[in-house]
Design an enzyme around this catalytic site. Structure first.
Site, PDB file in Angstrom:
ATOM      1  N   ASP A 259      -3.133  -1.990  -4.948  1.00 23.89           N
ATOM      2  CA  ASP A 259      -2.619  -2.099  -3.589  1.00 23.89           C
ATOM      3  C   ASP A 259      -2.551  -0.714  -2.934  1.00 23.89           C
ATOM      4  OD1 ASP A 259      -1.548  -3.602  -1.526  1.00 23.89           O
ATOM      5  OD2 ASP A 259      -0.125  -4.627  -2.827  1.00 23.89           O
TER       6      ASP A 259
ATOM      7  N   ASP B 293      -2.495  -9.490   4.776  1.00 24.74           N
ATOM      8  CA  ASP B 293      -2.177 -10.655   3.933  1.00 24.74           C
ATOM      9  C   ASP B 293      -2.344 -11.986   4.663  1.00 24.74           C
ATOM     10  OD1 ASP B 293      -1.456  -8.640   2.274  1.00 24.74           O
ATOM     11  OD2 ASP B 293       0.589  -9.339   1.926  1.00 24.74           O
TER      12      ASP B 293
HETATM   13  C1  GLA Z   1       0.532  -6.444  -0.451  1.00 28.35           C
HETATM   14  C2  GLA Z   1      -0.708  -7.199  -0.851  1.00 28.35           C
HETATM   15  C3  GLA Z   1      -0.329  -8.591  -1.306  1.00 28.35           C
HETATM   16  C4  GLA Z   1       0.645  -8.491  -2.461  1.00 28.35           C
HETATM   17  C5  GLA Z   1       1.850  -7.664  -2.064  1.00 28.35           C
HETATM   18  C6  GLA Z   1       2.734  -7.326  -3.232  1.00 28.35           C
HETATM   19  O1  GLA Z   1       1.109  -6.981   0.692  1.00 28.35           O
HETATM   20  O2  GLA Z   1      -1.618  -7.259   0.217  1.00 28.35           O
HETATM   21  O3  GLA Z   1      -1.467  -9.319  -1.667  1.00 28.35           O
HETATM   22  O4  GLA Z   1      -0.004  -7.920  -3.563  1.00 28.35           O
HETATM   23  O5  GLA Z   1       1.469  -6.433  -1.494  1.00 28.35           O
HETATM   24  O6  GLA Z   1       3.853  -6.595  -2.853  1.00 28.35           O
END
Ligand code: GLA
Length: 645
Positions: A192, A279
């Site tokens: 990430d 996301d």
């Molecule tokens: C980010 C990523 C998600 C997830 C969260 C975890 O937002 O894009 O897919 O992994 O972090 O905290």
């Protein structure tokens, strides 16, 4: 003058530090080899399950193993779902002073060992491996993870001093990667990026004394506030560590920086999968954003490196069992995009109607097709799109996607599939399994939010070859000519984002506008040279180099020229074709308005073709060029190929 010189030297030094030897000389000179990422186990997109959408940081062993068991019991494992991936929330803290990462043993009891200060995930990965599955882990490129930046409560976050709570890779790349892969036996890592973005001196967590400040080098909202080279260098370093820790090559490297740092252009050189957008959430508008962030990027996906529009959200909100039309669309579209198929539901409770969608073997086969061609867009509009994907056996998959809220009568044409209009086309509906056939065109009806999806067989327009745009998995825009990345304004902008309707709205943020396109000019216009349009071809900006795998064809042909969509009407462009690093052909200089130059090149025995469009002029205007009708024809007899000419 002296200042200018110093600045120029500094800029040059920066370029030299981050350039490969070939680029140092001239990024357009041929390398003779395919340069997109091919390490790891990404020959087809990864399939499996991830804990985040169902559980966020409240993940635990029972929840994970429950879903893993359902994957086995339901038969999904037999259909290819094999990676069981832990997301954020597993880390307890970093042990001091040696920096080894500790696991939340209250949540993962099997990680407990005789030494309470040295838990291990090895029993956990052993168990998954014994079930015939693979195991994935999560980290962050910065010092802290996304949940540490965004979680409303402290409950599931690492505890201890600031240093103990630094569970991200920053300053620990080699140590952590070795622990994950060599010691703990994981097969997959998602990296990430919040740690590179959310911990500036003014961030709430830093101000509250919970995290150390790290000056942000990445900003999703503005490519101009992002240090692309620095971000890329960190991800390459992690990739090198992963390769060292996995001498057998059994790994997947997943980048998760949500389309920031111009990653949609370069991830194909660095890892196996890469997120193209922020996301996903279980909302239709959010699905559109994520879909749009990948749908025009077919040339940036290849066996070994895939676009990732994020995990499946089938099982919640707009994609739950009360919304089967939307849930089916989600799955069909992800299959057409060659997206990773990572289930995000608590499978212990997923109803059979949704399990059936996830288990549709005909759709899985599209996603996992060995040719690895992401679908290209044959018909484009805000409400309705027709996507076409070339499959390894010569069939096509076609999806008709109704994005909107009204029903549509849709005319599907054989020509949109690059099939002959005068021969029958056989269709198999991949939901109902019903067969039908049409000649030239057929009228279908698409309900709101519905995706019709078929496997199609017909007579190819090119009887003995392929248009390059039919096989994006074998075309790599090694240099795509985008020198000043800017945000793509065509990606859907949703009101279902993190801020709801607070603030100024969802603004264009994903750089890559003007990148290479199949059957389209870089900014979306139809391909056109000197007023003649081309239904097939590659559109790309000038000063670009495409790598094309040639698997046995004898002839390369294309109609080349400056695209009519160029605003630079004076610069001359030369088109050069290389075969395995040797110059094979070159066009005369072409300017805007000139008729196309026909290239016809013998590529017998050539493995890698490189297509360069070059102009010496340093213009600030747009200068898209077109490789119109670019095709490989005259397939050689495979037996003869093997024994040489
Ligand atoms: C980010 C990523 C998600 C997830 C969260 C975890 O937002 O894009 O897919 O992994 O972090 O905290």
């Amino acid at each position: 003058m002296r200042v200018l010189k110093a600045v120029t030297c500094a800029a040059l030094a920066l370029v030299l530090v981050h350039a490969t030897p070939a680029q140092r000389a001239d990024p357009l000179s041929p390398t003779g080899r395919w340069t997109a990422y091919s390490a790891g186990r990404g020959a087809t997109p990864p399939m499996g399950w991830n804990s985040w959408n169902a559980f966020a940081s409240a993940v635990d062993e029972a929840k994970v193993m429950g879903s893993a068991q359902r994957i086995i019991d339901s038969g999904l494992a037999g259909k290819g779902y094999r990676y069981i991936n832990l997301d954020d929330g597993w880390a307890a803290r970093r042990r001091m002073p040696d920096g080894r990462l500790l696991i939340r043993i209250d949540k993962f009891p099997s990680a407990r060992t005789s030494d309470p200060d040295t838990p291990s995930f090895k029993p956990f990965t052993d168990r998954l491996h014994a079930m015939g599955l693979k195991a994935g882990i999560y980290s962050d490129m910065g010092r802290n993870t996304c949940a540490q930046a965004w979680s409303a409560t402290d409950e599931d976050l690492p505890k201890g001093s600031i240093a103990e709570r630094e569970v991200g890779l920053y300053d620990h790349i080699e140590q952590d990667i070795e622990l994950y892969f060599r010691d703990w036996g994981f097969d997959y890592i998602k990296v990430d990026g919040c740690g590179l973005r959310d911990f500036g001196a003014t961030s709430a967590k830093v101000q509250a004394g919970q995290a150390r400040a790290l000056p942000p080098i990445m900003d999703l909202g503005a490519i101009t506030r992002t240090n692309v080279a620095a971000v890329q260098a960190l991800f390459r370093r992690v990739g090198a560590a992963i390769e060292r820790s996995n001498p057998d090559g059994d790994f997947i490297y997943s980048l998760c920086i949500w389309g920031a740092a111009n990653v949609r252009a370069w991830a194909k050189d660095v890892g196996n999968v890469s997120r193209t957008s922020d996301d996903i959430s279980p909302a239709w508008g959010r699905l559109l954003v994520n879909f749009d962030s990948a749908v025009h990027r077919a040339l940036y996906a290849h066996p070994g490196s895939w676009n990732d529009p994020d995990m499946l959200y089938i099982g919640a909100g707009d994609f739950d069992a009360a919304h089967l039309v939307e849930a089916r669309s989600h799955f069909a579209l992800w299959a057409m995009l060659n997206a990773p198929l990572l289930i995000g539901a608590d499978l212990r409770q997923t109803p059979d109607a949704l399990m059936d969608i996830l288990g549709n073997a005909d759709l899985i086969a599209l996603d996992q097709d060995p040719a690895g061609n992401q679908a290209t867009v044959a018909y484009d509009s805000s409400d309705l799109q027709i996507l076409v994907k070339s499959l390894a056996d010569g069939d096509k998959a076609v999806a008709i996607f109704n994005r909107g809220s009204g029903a549509y009568e849709v005319t599907l044409q054989a020509a949109q599939l690059k099939f002959r209009p005068d021969a029958p086309v056989a269709l198999t509906d991949l939901w109902s399994k019903k067969s039908s056939s049409f000649t030239n065109q057929v009228t279908l009806r698409a309900a709101p939010r519905e995706t019709l999806i078929f496997r199609a067989r017909g007579v190819r327009m090119l009887p003995d070859g392929v248009y390059l745009s039919e096989q994006p998995g074998k075309v790599n825009p090694a240099v795509d000519g985008v020198n000043r990345p800017i945000a793509d304004p065509t990606i859907f902008r949703t009101a279902a984002g993190w801020n709801g309707t607070r603030g100024a709205g969802d603004r264009p943020q994903y750089a890559g506008w003007g990148g290479a396109r199949a059957d389209s000019a870089p900014y979306g216009q139809t391909l056109q040279i000197g007023r003649r349009t081309y239904q097939a071809g590659i559109g790309i900006l000038v000063n670009s180099r495409l790598e094309v795998r040639n698997e046995g064809y004898g002839r390369f042909t294309a109609q080349v020229g400056v695209d009519d969509s160029a605003t630079d009407k004076s610069s001359a462009v030369t088109f050069i074709v290389y075969g395995d690093g040797r110059r094979l052909a070159q066009s005369r200089p072409q300017k805007w308005g000139d008729g196309a130059h026909a290239l016809e090149v013998d590529v017998t025995g050539v493995k890698l073709i490189e297509l360069v469009a070059r102009s010496r002029a340093a213009s600030h205007e747009f200068l898209p060029v077109t490789w119109g009708d670019a095709a490989l024809t005259g397939r050689q007899d495979p037996a003869r190929m093997a024994s040489g000419p």
